[in-house]
Structures are given as C-alpha cells and as structure tokens.
Design an enzyme around this catalytic site. Sequence first.
Site, mmCIF file in Angstrom:
data_model
loop_
_atom_site.group_PDB
_atom_site.id
_atom_site.type_symbol
_atom_site.label_atom_id
_atom_site.label_comp_id
_atom_site.label_asym_id
_atom_site.label_seq_id
_atom_site.Cartn_x
_atom_site.Cartn_y
_atom_site.Cartn_z
ATOM 1 N N HIS A 113 -75.670 -1.319 -119.015
ATOM 2 C CA HIS A 113 -74.898 -2.491 -119.453
ATOM 3 C C HIS A 113 -73.390 -2.201 -119.347
ATOM 4 O O HIS A 113 -72.637 -3.006 -118.799
ATOM 5 C CB HIS A 113 -75.296 -2.830 -120.896
ATOM 6 N N GLU A 114 -72.978 -1.038 -119.845
ATOM 7 C CA GLU A 114 -71.541 -0.704 -119.830
ATOM 8 C C GLU A 114 -71.051 -0.449 -118.406
ATOM 9 O O GLU A 114 -69.932 -0.815 -118.055
ATOM 10 C CB GLU A 114 -71.248 0.511 -120.720
ATOM 11 N N GLN A 170 -63.082 -4.436 -121.289
ATOM 12 C CA GLN A 170 -63.201 -5.273 -122.492
ATOM 13 C C GLN A 170 -61.972 -5.163 -123.395
ATOM 14 O O GLN A 170 -61.783 -5.984 -124.294
ATOM 15 C CB GLN A 170 -64.452 -4.877 -123.292
ATOM 16 N N GLY A 187 -71.519 0.282 -127.603
ATOM 17 C CA GLY A 187 -70.921 0.583 -126.305
ATOM 18 C C GLY A 187 -69.721 -0.306 -126.070
ATOM 19 O O GLY A 187 -69.658 -1.430 -126.584
ATOM 20 N N CYS A 221 -73.384 -8.131 -126.557
ATOM 21 C CA CYS A 221 -72.143 -7.600 -125.988
ATOM 22 C C CYS A 221 -70.987 -7.971 -126.910
ATOM 23 O O CYS A 221 -70.940 -9.100 -127.409
ATOM 24 C CB CYS A 221 -71.925 -8.212 -124.605
ATOM 25 N N LEU A 222 -70.060 -7.042 -127.112
ATOM 26 C CA LEU A 222 -68.924 -7.325 -127.995
ATOM 27 C C LEU A 222 -68.020 -8.413 -127.417
ATOM 28 O O LEU A 222 -67.237 -9.008 -128.147
ATOM 29 C CB LEU A 222 -68.119 -6.040 -128.257
ATOM 30 N N HIS A 257 -70.092 -3.556 -116.651
ATOM 31 C CA HIS A 257 -68.752 -4.072 -116.992
ATOM 32 C C HIS A 257 -67.698 -3.561 -116.005
ATOM 33 O O HIS A 257 -66.732 -4.262 -115.714
ATOM 34 C CB HIS A 257 -68.348 -3.613 -118.404
HETATM 35 NI NI NI Z 1 -70.947 -5.545 -123.049
#
Ligand code: NI
Length: 176
Positions: free
Chosen positions: A136-137, A51, A46, A94-95, A140
């Site tokens: 989660h996304e 991000q 995701g 998370c990235l 963000h």
């Molecule tokens: Ni994330």
Amino acid sequence: MAKLPIILAPDPALKLKCTLVETVDDEIRRLAGDMLETMYAAPGIGLAAPQVGVSKRLLVIDTARDDEEPRPLCLINPEIVDVSEEDNLHEEGCLSLPEHYADVVRPTWVKVRYLDRDGKTQELHADELLGTCVQHEMDHLDGILFVDHISALKRNMILRKMVKTKKLNARDEAAD
Ligand code: NI
C-alpha cells in the site's frame, strides 16, 4: 521531531511518481522521524512521503499492535525483488482517505530491498498485515491509492465524499 500536515485525497500531490532519494543524509533522517511522529499521532500504521507533500521514495511503517513494543521501519527507495503467486484480500484504509475502507486484493507476500536510515541496503520479507502495508505504501510512491484497486463505482463514491469533507474542512478553517 515535528508533526506534519497530511494531504487528503483527491490532491494532485498524491498522484505523482516520486523520485529516488539520492543521499541518505540528516535531512532525510529528520523527514523520516517527522513522518513516524505524524503516523503515530494520526494514528496509523504506514505513511509515505508524498502524503506529507514530499515527492521522494521514502515511507515509514509500524504494524506492531498496541500491546507490543513499537517496531518502526523506514524504507528508502524500496523495490520489490520477489512476490508470491497467490493473492490475499485485506481491508485497507489510508490516512489520506480517513474513515474510508475497502477490500483490496494483493499478493500475499513480497520481498523488498531498500535503504535504511543509515543508508544501508536491507531486505524484508513482508507477509500478512506488514505485506499489505508495504505494498500500500509503495503504491503511494507511484501516485497510486488503495481506491485505484477497487471498482470505479466504489472509488468515485469515496472520492466524492472526500471532496465534500475537504470543502467542510476548508470552511471550518476559514471560520477560525
Ligand atoms: Ni495510504
């Protein structure tokens, strides 16, 4: 399509409340494509627009396993329209916080209404891994990271390590 640089936490760009996408046009479709490429290359399941430095309500997801056909999803202006009463515990990463993981409690499933890449309204019932990932996304888009759901002690430990990682990265880049 192009791979985009992923912003690492802590960063003010990851704390912003993103604005609605007004028109689903070619620019948005190109961004979604670039985000999918960036996510697959990472690799991750995701990625949300903030991000990659775009403060808009757009995210991409693919929770298909390696041995399954890809299932790319692009959610524009997603909103939760229904939510389960029971909660679930899942380990999240998370990235923007690479190599850090923590257990997060969230509703077991959510029903989400969103616009797809053609600007059409769609609904998605998301449970299990997809349910966790969607929530989660979506966080963000409101400037919330998974570490905001865990204890301050654990959060500060992870963020301190991230500050150190970013310093080392910056030093490596300067040396190049
Ligand atoms: Ni994330």
